[in-house]
Design a protein around this motif. Sequence first.
Motif, PDB file in Angstrom:
ATOM      1  N   TYR A 213       1.781  -9.948  -7.673  1.00 42.58           N
ATOM      2  CA  TYR A 213       0.917  -8.850  -8.138  1.00 42.58           C
ATOM      3  C   TYR A 213      -0.513  -9.338  -8.261  1.00 42.58           C
ATOM      4  O   TYR A 213      -0.773 -10.396  -8.840  1.00 42.58           O
TER       5      TYR A 213
ATOM      6  N   ASP B  97      -7.171 -12.022  -3.043  1.00 43.62           N
ATOM      7  CA  ASP B  97      -6.181 -12.939  -2.494  1.00 43.62           C
ATOM      8  C   ASP B  97      -6.809 -14.281  -2.128  1.00 43.62           C
ATOM      9  O   ASP B  97      -7.862 -14.324  -1.506  1.00 43.62           O
TER      10      ASP B  97
ATOM     11  N   ILE C  45      -4.304  -9.626   6.545  1.00 39.47           N
ATOM     12  CA  ILE C  45      -3.427  -9.349   5.409  1.00 39.47           C
ATOM     13  C   ILE C  45      -3.719 -10.326   4.281  1.00 39.47           C
ATOM     14  O   ILE C  45      -3.838 -11.538   4.514  1.00 39.47           O
TER      15      ILE C  45
ATOM     16  N   SER D 215      -0.615 -11.040  -2.097  1.00 39.82           N
ATOM     17  CA  SER D 215      -0.401  -9.627  -2.417  1.00 39.82           C
ATOM     18  C   SER D 215       0.266  -8.881  -1.271  1.00 39.82           C
ATOM     19  O   SER D 215       0.837  -7.811  -1.492  1.00 39.82           O
TER      20      SER D 215
ATOM     21  N   ARG E  76      -1.045  -7.284   1.347  1.00 35.05           N
ATOM     22  CA  ARG E  76      -1.656  -5.979   1.594  1.00 35.05           C
ATOM     23  C   ARG E  76      -2.546  -6.071   2.835  1.00 35.05           C
ATOM     24  O   ARG E  76      -3.269  -7.060   3.002  1.00 35.05           O
TER      25      ARG E  76
ATOM     26  N   MET F 296       7.396  -6.889   2.911  1.00 37.55           N
ATOM     27  CA  MET F 296       6.222  -6.120   3.341  1.00 37.55           C
ATOM     28  C   MET F 296       6.537  -5.410   4.648  1.00 37.55           C
ATOM     29  O   MET F 296       6.645  -6.060   5.692  1.00 37.55           O
TER      30      MET F 296
ATOM     31  N   SER G 235       5.662   1.416  -4.589  1.00 40.54           N
ATOM     32  CA  SER G 235       5.365   0.084  -4.051  1.00 40.54           C
ATOM     33  C   SER G 235       4.037   0.041  -3.317  1.00 40.54           C
ATOM     34  O   SER G 235       3.474  -1.037  -3.100  1.00 40.54           O
TER      35      SER G 235
ATOM     36  N   ARG H 224       3.293   0.640  -0.117  1.00 40.09           N
ATOM     37  CA  ARG H 224       3.394  -0.093   1.147  1.00 40.09           C
ATOM     38  C   ARG H 224       3.440   0.914   2.291  1.00 40.09           C
ATOM     39  O   ARG H 224       4.119   1.942   2.197  1.00 40.09           O
TER      40      ARG H 224
ATOM     41  N   ASN I  38      -9.780   2.224  -1.024  1.00 41.95           N
ATOM     42  CA  ASN I  38      -8.914   1.710  -2.084  1.00 41.95           C
ATOM     43  C   ASN I  38      -8.118   2.828  -2.738  1.00 41.95           C
ATOM     44  O   ASN I  38      -8.671   3.645  -3.468  1.00 41.95           O
TER      45      ASN I  38
ATOM     46  N   TYR J   9      -2.190  -0.234  -9.661  1.00 40.92           N
ATOM     47  CA  TYR J   9      -2.113  -1.000  -8.414  1.00 40.92           C
ATOM     48  C   TYR J   9      -3.229  -0.591  -7.483  1.00 40.92           C
ATOM     49  O   TYR J   9      -3.477   0.594  -7.295  1.00 40.92           O
TER      50      TYR J   9
ATOM     51  N   MET K 140      -4.427  -0.511  -3.683  1.00 46.46           N
ATOM     52  CA  MET K 140      -3.894  -0.609  -2.322  1.00 46.46           C
ATOM     53  C   MET K 140      -5.022  -0.440  -1.322  1.00 46.46           C
ATOM     54  O   MET K 140      -5.560   0.653  -1.171  1.00 46.46           O
TER      55      MET K 140
END
Lengths: 669, 669
Positions: free
Chosen positions: A65, A72, A89, A93, A95, A520, B93, B95, B501, B518, B520
């Motif tokens: 998290y 990152d 990526i 994380s 992402r 992922m 999640s 994702r 974001n 979160y 993303m």
Amino acid sequence: MKRIFMVTAASLMVILAACQSEPASIATPSGGSGASTGALPSDAAAVAQERGLTPDDIYAAVKTYTPSGKTDPFIMIASGGQSGQVLVIGVPSMRILKVIGVFTPESWQGYGFGGSGNKILAEGKINGKDVLWGDTHHPALSETDASYDGQFAFINDKANARVAVIDLRDFSTKQIVKNPNAINDHGGSFVTPNTEYVVEGPQYATPIGWKYAPLDQYKDQYRGLISFWSFDRTKGRIDTSKSFQIELPPYWQDLCDAGKKVSDGWVFCNSFNTELATGGVESGNPPFEAGTTKNDTDYLHIINWKKAEQVVKAGKVEQINGIAVIRLQTAIDEGLLFFSPEPKSPHGADVTPGGEFIVVGGKLDPHVTIYSFDKIQKAILAGGFSKDAYGVPVISLDKSMEAQVELGLGPLHTVYDDKGYAYTSLFLDSAVARWTLGGPYADKHPEKPWTLVQKLPVQYNIGHISAVEGDTATPGGQFVVALNKWSIDRFANIGPLMPQNFQLVDISKSGDQMKVLYDMPVGMAEPHYAQIIKAERLKPFQVYPQVGWDAETMAVDPKAITSEAQAHIERNGNKVEVFMSVIRSHYSPEQVKVKKGDHVIWHLTNLERTPDATHGFAISAYNINLSLEPGKTETVEFDADQAGTYTYYCTEFCSALHLEMIGYFLVEP
Amino acid sequence: MKRIFMVTAASLMVILAACQSEPASIATPSGGSGASTGALPSDAAAVAQERGLTPDDIYAAVKTYTPSGKTDPFIMIASGGQSGQVLVIGVPSMRILKVIGVFTPESWQGYGFGGSGNKILAEGKINGKDVLWGDTHHPALSETDASYDGQFAFINDKANARVAVIDLRDFSTKQIVKNPNAINDHGGSFVTPNTEYVVEGPQYATPIGWKYAPLDQYKDQYRGLISFWSFDRTKGRIDTSKSFQIELPPYWQDLCDAGKKVSDGWVFCNSFNTELATGGVESGNPPFEAGTTKNDTDYLHIINWKKAEQVVKAGKVEQINGIAVIRLQTAIDEGLLFFSPEPKSPHGADVTPGGEFIVVGGKLDPHVTIYSFDKIQKAILAGGFSKDAYGVPVISLDKSMEAQVELGLGPLHTVYDDKGYAYTSLFLDSAVARWTLGGPYADKHPEKPWTLVQKLPVQYNIGHISAVEGDTATPGGQFVVALNKWSIDRFANIGPLMPQNFQLVDISKSGDQMKVLYDMPVGMAEPHYAQIIKAERLKPFQVYPQVGWDAETMAVDPKAITSEAQAHIERNGNKVEVFMSVIRSHYSPEQVKVKKGDHVIWHLTNLERTPDATHGFAISAYNINLSLEPGKTETVEFDADQAGTYTYYCTEFCSALHLEMIGYFLVEP
């Protein structure tokens, strides 16, 4: 030292068929420690219980998290497979920070819809025809002294034999090179330790220049071709005039890696069709998948590129379609090329951090076979080789091999950490194998050398594997990522086309304590390989350095306007040239009037200096969309062949008055 | 009841300029509870400490982390903005499960590179020319009785005025409709409560059919055009012959929403250029951003589509470019169209779950203005209207308004939960406002009605907002997602083009306890709006139902081969027709020989029945790549105009012998 090969092709096929109909069964992760020191906030505890999270899950959650505003520490650069792109990526994380347009037009970033990207994509034309997709496989970050330097990335296109250059100052593609002598590749991109060359290895043999030749001429006419693209770091471009190629037998070369440190100057490639199979299941021949897997061994290719440079300098080449090509016989005569047997239709030739060993994944053999560069050198000096059918000297396996380690079913690809461990993907076992290196690595880990330590199940059927800086001289350890090919039941059902599944694996503890941390999904790409770099090595722009910056030349365009006051329109017969400024929240000019048939050249400059103050520019109906980051200038050129009342507007939400950021483009009939 | 408008345009511009140069300052999230019941596993506690996670961070981590094999309970369908695509995202999640190719070719899923996708993309041609990108804004899931039914999704293309239909059995695009009378849109897609119509609302006015007309004819010639695309659920396609359009004044209509329940039969759209500004900053006119924001109010459009259906049935239309158009005067005469003032260049017309109210975000006014459908109906019955410049009846604000709530700077868009709360995005304040509905919702929450409860800072500058089923009659609560436009410092630096974001927000507790969970990043798209559906409503295929399934017609293709024994090649003069089977790990046939100039029709069928057993099919140099999911058949047709030795191969990693899954395509000169 054991050497074990599969017994017969037939029994092998039976095993493979069984393996392929069902993925390997999932071993559930081992239960967590259960000990309780430290406090879980009460509302978090309630949530964890309600959601059925185990202690292992909670560990994984806090390990990956990434709170808002924390970034990152690692960045993964992954190929996009047949999306034709490259993914960026954040790790851990997991992402996606960006999908970089490379071989396929991508309109969000304005790549291929009127701007400078069109010119770059056009560099990839094949015999004058657009090929607007690619199959990217292996990204290679630029290296200095065999470590990533964070400046460039290179990527291949397997489907069409092309290579692209990405500049990491703005994570954008700057060049595409079409290989004029090959029409597919696989063992690329890889770089030599100081990025002297970007290596593009071949795969499915064709005649040089993919000239037509019937398949019964396969042995004589069909060839592999490995390319060494010379990289000019100052210009940030491949220089084809300083590049060269080496002709190889038609053995379907597969993956390559450059030697480093003690093996600097050499490149190693595996291969998997020394059988010279040409398929034709429809005619009663064995299909390719059987014909290419018949033999117990294929050939590891051992290539001396430093010496090849000299051969090129001495002019012992043939110029073919503008590239200097060292013919196979010359390569043999000059001692540039050697073979050593490798079991069995292998995949992956991966050089250890100090360059001492080359690890080959057996694929249809359950071992990794480790070759010693020192032994290879000694064998070359000693001479006394047998030869293959083309006259290439063959170093017997007992002279080149250092060790073999039995890992499991389907070893493909190996990466390394900073503790003397190696990590190999086992496709059929659907697992990551951690095993120990020997030689100078023996003291780094507590276990015996050349020993399997742990097999961690992954979901499902891992292809490549990536480790933090794990294919360099200075691996970082901490994490490995399994690039799994099948996701099956891991994610919510969204139809028959399922995503791939990257799994982040914790390798921070010694011994057999690897664990899967995070799934992922990758649902817009099929990554084949990825490299993970420490974020601190990257030094990208936040905004372009000066207003009027041309992202294609990576310099200021002296003709770009740099203020709103300079915005204007010039007319010269049927040529209309617009010089447009772009700043929150309006364009200038806001009205552009032309006559049908006019040739329009439209320059735009984003005058902003604030990070993230990107504007878009789209013209309805004209297939034009640009992405204008702060400082950037772009030029789009087209014929106003459609009369009517059109609008241009900002496609990238930029301000409260973003919707009001428009203009009228009037094309008078 | 307060009504507050901004005083002058000039002071407004000053405020906006100040706001736009810096994002709103970030309030740090409030500290967590600190109470410690429940146990954090010891190794997790160590990791949390080492990584500097707060109790709030740990809560967020366990709230969003989704262990391997557990699937997301909610699926978010988000627009891709100027990527031209649609994103499918698992919640909580966060994702990406898939990026669906819609208006832009996408090669990973084989969309636009030789297969049936080419035909669908060609439906979007404009005057015979390809436009191979789009600007997708507002996805609309199909509804039954004003709740999502999980069958279809619709999406608009703002840049070119097109609408697409996505079938959720395989999450693929099946149809593109080009609006023949408009060249841009914005207020679309939205659906009526039983998906009778897919609504496409206009934006930047142009003459009907975007015919040329100089800007000095703006008032008389330029118009808005709202389209009601009739949806045939059985066929899964829009039927343009049953569709109709209504001509509107050139007020730049913006967002639309369909009435439901008590307001079923009506559609509401806001607008923001009743000033009729036409820009021209280069000529000393106010720029659009000033000209369009001059007035204190614009017009909420109130449209009776049920009655419009009757008007169309009665033939009171003009056929323009094949679509039935209700002219503006007819709309007025027939009582189809009413206006009510709305402050001030607003954004967002969002109907409450029971259909009672329409909430309009003030954008340049700090209030949301809530209109009562019941009051509007009463006002229409009472009559006595003033009229706008075009003769449209105007219901004064005191007659239509139920309430106003002052929220903050830049209210844009509102969604709802199951507790009587509304959630509005505040772009300039960079926050999410939670406030209470009144009327029948007053008892659902503990606070007073029409009251601001909490402003939660988000990072940064939120555009749209999405809630679980939050624009339906049955909102699900639990989560809201802030679709933030600027990410600035949230993610590792990857160059001047930064991702958007998305922030997942926990709304599970009443009162002022919303929190951001979160971040993303969205780095390949610019989503504008998204809808979140409960995953259980979706019933996609796992594999296509039968071997030989044509994904374009969504039925078996009777001509597709269904076994390897049926694979063959037919030759007829210069026409070569290949019938190819595809199954692990080979094609049949593996050798295809043609002569240069031959016309090739190549059919392929994936014979697999195992989920995730997808194969690819690429032909080098010919710009062809297909994605063949289990059971699927595709046909690609082309001229073999390039002589040479080519390979075709499987691009989607399918098995241990995936690399061996190839064939030779020989084109004899």
